[in-house]
Write an enzyme that holds these catalytic residues in place. Structure first.
Site, PDB file in Angstrom:
ATOM      1  N   GLY A  47       0.746  -1.286   0.012  1.00 12.23           N
ATOM      2  CA  GLY A  47      -0.063  -0.022   0.002  1.00 12.23           C
ATOM      3  C   GLY A  47       0.791   1.333   0.115  1.00 12.23           C
ATOM      4  N   HIS A  48       1.854   1.226  -1.017  1.00  6.04           N
ATOM      5  CA  HIS A  48       2.807   2.385  -1.082  1.00  6.04           C
ATOM      6  C   HIS A  48       3.386   2.393  -2.415  1.00  6.04           C
ATOM      7  CE1 HIS A  48       5.622  -0.258   0.567  1.00  6.04           C
ATOM      8  NE2 HIS A  48       6.483   0.265  -0.318  1.00  6.04           N
ATOM      9  N   ALA A  49       3.854   3.688  -2.795  1.00  9.69           N
ATOM     10  CA  ALA A  49       4.804   3.605  -3.925  1.00  9.69           C
ATOM     11  C   ALA A  49       5.880   4.342  -3.748  1.00  9.69           C
ATOM     12  CB  ALA A  49       3.983   4.497  -5.220  1.00  9.69           C
ATOM     13  N   ARG A  64       1.726  -0.297  -5.021  1.00 10.87           N
ATOM     14  CA  ARG A  64       1.790  -1.863  -4.851  1.00 10.87           C
ATOM     15  C   ARG A  64       1.206  -2.135  -3.579  1.00 10.87           C
ATOM     16  NH1 ARG A  64       7.176  -1.489  -4.215  1.00 10.87           N
ATOM     17  NH2 ARG A  64       6.896   0.103  -5.346  1.00 10.87           N
ATOM     18  N   ILE A  97       5.476   7.210  -0.980  1.00 11.92           N
ATOM     19  CA  ILE A  97       4.339   7.912  -1.007  1.00 11.92           C
ATOM     20  C   ILE A  97       3.321   6.740  -0.406  1.00 11.92           C
ATOM     21  CG2 ILE A  97       2.514   8.845  -2.636  1.00 11.92           C
ATOM     22  CD1 ILE A  97       4.801   9.129  -4.747  1.00 11.92           C
TER      23      ILE A  97
END
Lengths: 143, 143
Positions: A51-53, A98, A123
């Site tokens: 749950g981030h980029a 992702r 992010i």
């Protein structure tokens, strides 16, 4: 789009009755130099994470043991990959959101990364991610 | 002596109910930059391998799953290490003869290496190894 850059990469597999061997070399099998290696282990079955980029980080993810899924999303479309063997991995380019789920019990997820840890590269808010992706599209950064 | 440089290195362990995370960064937790990553898997229980030394390569070995032993020998003395958890590893300096044995079934051995594969860096004959070690001692290379 970032998702078009992401792909499964098959790795060399040297078969041997004493055990098989697979290798990954900086900027050869994968499109970046390896700076950091990290791994998830003691994972309970069915766990989720991610749950981030990243703004600049390149990563390559391998299922070293067991299996799990990775969902990639570039702000325009998404795709689910199932990783279950250690002789291939998934390359994840910058600006790809992702998350990982569907971990089998006792699975081990190995990640090769292009830089050392830097919180400023993350992010963690999906709305911020979409905003930055749109800004990059407008600026022509990823035409 | 080379064996004095070899050592177990404990790695950071970030505890998380979704699975634990351990990381290794180039020239931070380990005394070299990571160029190549390789791993042994599908290893039958009781397998052995190794029986070589490197002239210039630095390596760091982690038991990602299961367990195995590594025997290190610098031409003067030898020591056996048992690796069984993924939050520590064994640093192996150049001019250290090593072999691995006592693999548990299904174990995974991860190796981080300071350079890409180079057959010229291998010493595969123990007598040649001893001869080069003695020559280095005489030349004062490792006083």
């Amino acid at each position: 789009m970032a998702l078009a850059d992401c792909r499964r990469i098959d790795l060399p597999k040297i078969l041997d009755p004493r055990g098989n061997l697979t290798f990954v070399e900086s900027s050869r099998q994968i499109p970046f130099d390896i700076s950091r290696v990290y791994y998830l282990y003691d994972v309970p079955g069915g766990s989720e994470r991610g749950g981030h980029a990243h703004r600049g980080l390149h990563q390559f993810v391998i299922a070293m043991s067991g299996s799990f899924d990775i969902v990639l999303d570039d702000g325009g479309s998404s795709e689910r990959f199932h990783l279950s063997r250690s002789f291939y991995g998934l390359y994840i380019s910058p600006y790809t959101w992702r998350y990982l789920d569907n971990f089998s019990s006792g699975s081990v997820c190995l990640v090769l990364a292009s830089a050392n840890f830097d919180e400023a590269d993350y992010i963690r808010d999906y709305d911020v991610f979409l905003k930055e992706v749109r800004a990059r599209e407008l600026s022509g950064a990823i035409l």
